[in-house]
Design an enzyme around this catalytic site. Structure first.
Site, PDB file in Angstrom:
ATOM      1  N   HIS A  15       0.828  -1.212   0.000  1.00 27.73           N
ATOM      2  CA  HIS A  15       0.000   0.000   0.000  1.00 27.73           C
ATOM      3  C   HIS A  15       0.862   1.262   0.000  1.00 27.73           C
ATOM      4  O   HIS A  15       1.740   1.400   0.849  1.00 27.73           O
ATOM      5  CB  HIS A  15      -0.862  -0.041   1.267  1.00 27.73           C
ATOM      6  CG  HIS A  15      -1.869   1.048   1.392  1.00 27.73           C
ATOM      7  ND1 HIS A  15      -2.074   1.734   2.563  1.00 27.73           N
ATOM      8  CD2 HIS A  15      -2.757   1.562   0.509  1.00 27.73           C
ATOM      9  CE1 HIS A  15      -3.042   2.608   2.406  1.00 27.73           C
ATOM     10  NE2 HIS A  15      -3.477   2.531   1.164  1.00 27.73           N
ATOM     11  N   GLU A  42       0.516  -0.460  -4.739  1.00 28.51           N
ATOM     12  CA  GLU A  42      -0.583   0.482  -4.930  1.00 28.51           C
ATOM     13  C   GLU A  42      -0.033   1.869  -4.677  1.00 28.51           C
ATOM     14  O   GLU A  42       0.829   2.059  -3.800  1.00 28.51           O
ATOM     15  CB  GLU A  42      -1.703   0.170  -3.916  1.00 28.51           C
ATOM     16  CG  GLU A  42      -2.945   1.021  -4.084  1.00 28.51           C
ATOM     17  CD  GLU A  42      -3.019   2.268  -3.206  1.00 28.51           C
ATOM     18  OE1 GLU A  42      -4.024   2.972  -3.288  1.00 28.51           O
ATOM     19  OE2 GLU A  42      -2.051   2.563  -2.449  1.00 28.51           O
ATOM     20  N   ASP A  44      -1.243   6.375  -5.106  1.00 30.29           N
ATOM     21  CA  ASP A  44      -2.305   7.353  -5.373  1.00 30.29           C
ATOM     22  C   ASP A  44      -1.780   8.400  -6.350  1.00 30.29           C
ATOM     23  O   ASP A  44      -0.707   8.974  -6.125  1.00 30.29           O
ATOM     24  CB  ASP A  44      -2.704   8.036  -4.065  1.00 30.29           C
ATOM     25  CG  ASP A  44      -3.088   7.026  -3.001  1.00 30.29           C
ATOM     26  OD1 ASP A  44      -4.106   6.352  -3.180  1.00 30.29           O
ATOM     27  OD2 ASP A  44      -2.348   6.905  -1.998  1.00 30.29           O
ATOM     28  N   HIS A  57      -1.319  11.218  -1.755  1.00 20.19           N
ATOM     29  CA  HIS A  57      -2.610  10.712  -1.277  1.00 20.19           C
ATOM     30  C   HIS A  57      -3.607  11.838  -1.053  1.00 20.19           C
ATOM     31  O   HIS A  57      -4.704  11.819  -1.600  1.00 20.19           O
ATOM     32  CB  HIS A  57      -2.408   9.919   0.020  1.00 20.19           C
ATOM     33  CG  HIS A  57      -3.688   9.376   0.569  1.00 20.19           C
ATOM     34  ND1 HIS A  57      -4.511  10.118   1.391  1.00 20.19           N
ATOM     35  CD2 HIS A  57      -4.303   8.185   0.393  1.00 20.19           C
ATOM     36  CE1 HIS A  57      -5.573   9.394   1.694  1.00 20.19           C
ATOM     37  NE2 HIS A  57      -5.476   8.220   1.108  1.00 20.19           N
ATOM     38  N   GLU A 117      -4.168   3.943  -8.100  1.00 14.20           N
ATOM     39  CA  GLU A 117      -5.429   4.510  -7.628  1.00 14.20           C
ATOM     40  C   GLU A 117      -5.512   5.942  -8.133  1.00 14.20           C
ATOM     41  O   GLU A 117      -4.669   6.782  -7.771  1.00 14.20           O
ATOM     42  CB  GLU A 117      -5.542   4.475  -6.100  1.00 14.20           C
ATOM     43  CG  GLU A 117      -6.912   5.013  -5.697  1.00 14.20           C
ATOM     44  CD  GLU A 117      -7.097   5.270  -4.218  1.00 14.20           C
ATOM     45  OE1 GLU A 117      -6.374   4.697  -3.378  1.00 14.20           O
ATOM     46  OE2 GLU A 117      -8.006   6.077  -3.915  1.00 14.20           O
TER      47      GLU A 117
HETATM   48  O1  G3P Z   1      -6.426   1.643  -3.126  1.00 16.03           O
HETATM   49  C1  G3P Z   1      -6.724   1.153  -1.873  1.00 16.03           C
HETATM   50  C2  G3P Z   1      -6.530   2.181  -0.794  1.00 16.03           C
HETATM   51  O2  G3P Z   1      -5.332   2.868  -1.025  1.00 16.03           O
HETATM   52  C3  G3P Z   1      -7.673   3.125  -0.709  1.00 16.03           C
HETATM   53  O3  G3P Z   1      -7.593   3.994   0.374  1.00 16.03           O
HETATM   54  O4  G3P Z   1      -7.187   6.215   1.339  1.00 16.03           O
HETATM   55  O5  G3P Z   1      -5.368   4.527   1.340  1.00 16.03           O
HETATM   56  O6  G3P Z   1      -6.045   5.612  -0.780  1.00 16.03           O
HETATM   57  P1  G3P Z   1      -6.498   5.135   0.578  1.00 16.03           P
HETATM   58 MG    MG Z   2      -4.801   4.553  -2.203  1.00 17.70          MG
END
Ligand code: G3P
Ligand code: MG
Length: 253
Positions: A15, A42, A44, A57, A117
Site C-alpha cells: 500500500h 498500490e 495514489d 494521497h 489509484e
Molecule cells: O487503493 C486502496 C486504498 O489505497 C484506498 O484507500 O485512502 O489509502 O487511498 P487510501
Molecule cells: Mg490509495
C-alpha cells in the site's frame, strides 16, 4: 477481461509503496516494499495544475510535505522540488514527490505490477482519469499485463476508460453504496476493491459469480488476512510489508 483471463496483480500488494515503513507514495517506499519481496504496489495519483500525473494521497500538501495548500493547484516544477520524506523521519528527508513517469520507469525496470489509484483533486475526476490513462499508454510499452486502475470516483474510471480502454479497471468501495454493482458493470470493471470490513463470503461469491475479482484494503492484521484468504480473496493491499510475506500465502509472523 474476466476471471478466466490474465490478471495483472499477484495476491500481495504493498500500500502506497511500503505502507508506513517509508514515506508513502515515494520511490523510497517502493524500494522498501521491494526489499521485503513485494512485486506489486498500490499508489495514489493526481494531476498538477499543468497536467503532470504525480503521486500524493491527500488533496492538500500539508500532512506529508512542508508545503501548504491544494497540491493540484501547483505546477509540477514546484511540486517536484517539494520534500515528501522529512515528515516521516530524518533519514528520508529530501525524498521528492515522484512523478508517475519516474515510478513507471522503476516498476518496469524491475518487472513489478502497479495498481494506480486515481485520486483526483475534487472537481477534476474525469480529466484526471483521462490524463492518467493517456500517460500510461505513453509510459508503458505494454501496459495491459502489469497495470490496474482503481478509483473511488466513477467519473475518474470513466475518464481512464475513454483514453486507455485496454487497461483494466476496478471500482474502490468504502461502503456498499446503492447502485455500486450496476456502476461497476457499466464501467466495465474487472474487479472491485473494498474496505476489508465489507468483504464476506456472500460478496466474494457474488463477484466471482459475475466473473469479477475481489480485493481488499488495507489489511494489516494476520487474523484478518487469514479470514480473507479462506474466502478466496484475489488481492490484499497492506501496509504491513514486514509482517506478510508476499511468497505463497505465508505470513512472516
Ligand atoms: O487503493 C486502496 C486504498 O489505497 C484506498 O484507500 O485512502 O489509502 O487511498 P487510501
Ligand atoms: Mg490509495
Amino acid at each position: 477481461m474476466s476471471r478466466h483471463e490474465p490478471w495483472p496483480l499477484p495476491l500481495w500488494i504493498a500500500h502506497r509503496g511500503a505502507g508506513k515503513l517509508a514515506p508513502e507514495n515515494t520511490l523510497a517506499a517502493f524500494r522498501v516494499g521491494a526489499s521485503h519481496g513485494y512485486r506489486a504496489f498500490e499508489c495514489d495519483v493526481k494531476l498538477s495544475a499543468d497536467g503532470v500525473p504525480f503521486l500524493l494521497h491527500d488533496s492538500q500538501l500539508d500532512r506529508t510535505t512542508p508545503a501548504r495548500g491544494v497540491a493540484g493547484l501547483q505546477d509540477w516544477a514546484e511540486l517536484s522540488r517539494t520534500d515528501a520524506g522529512g515528515w516521516h523521519s530524518r533519514g528520508f528527508a529530501g525524498e521528492p514527490i515522484p512523478s508517475l513517469a519516474l515510478i513507471a520507469r522503476y516498476v518496469q525496470r524491475n518487472g513489478f505490477a502497479l495498481n494506480i489509484e486515481i485520486k483526483p483533486t475534487p472537481g477534476q475526476e474525469q480529466a484526471t482519469g483521462a490524463a492518467v490513462g493517456r500517460a500510461c499508454l505513453q509510459l508503458w510499452d505494454s501496459p495491459e499485463p502489469l497495470l490496474l486502475f482503481s478509483s473511488f470516483r466513477p467519473e475518474a474510471l470513466q475518464g481512464a476508460r475513454e483514453t486507455a480502454p485496454q487497461i483494466p479497471r476496478a471500482l474502490l468501495l468504502d461502503t456498499l453504496w446503492p447502485g455500486w454493482w450496476e456502476m461497476a458493470q457499466a464501467l466495465g470493471c474487472v474487479a472491485v476493491v473494498t474496505n476489508y470490513r465489507l468483504m464476506d463470503a456472500a460478496l466474494i461469491e457474488r463477484l466471482h459469480g459475475a466473473g469479477l475479482r475481489g480485493l481488499c484494503y488495507t489489511v494489516n492484521d494476520p487474523a484478518e488476512a487469514q479470514r480473507l484468504l479462506s474466502l478466496g480473496i484475489d488481492g490484499i493491499i497492506t501496509d504491513a510489508v514486514d509482517r506478510f510475506s508476499p511468497g505463497a500465502v505465508g505470513l512472516y509472523d
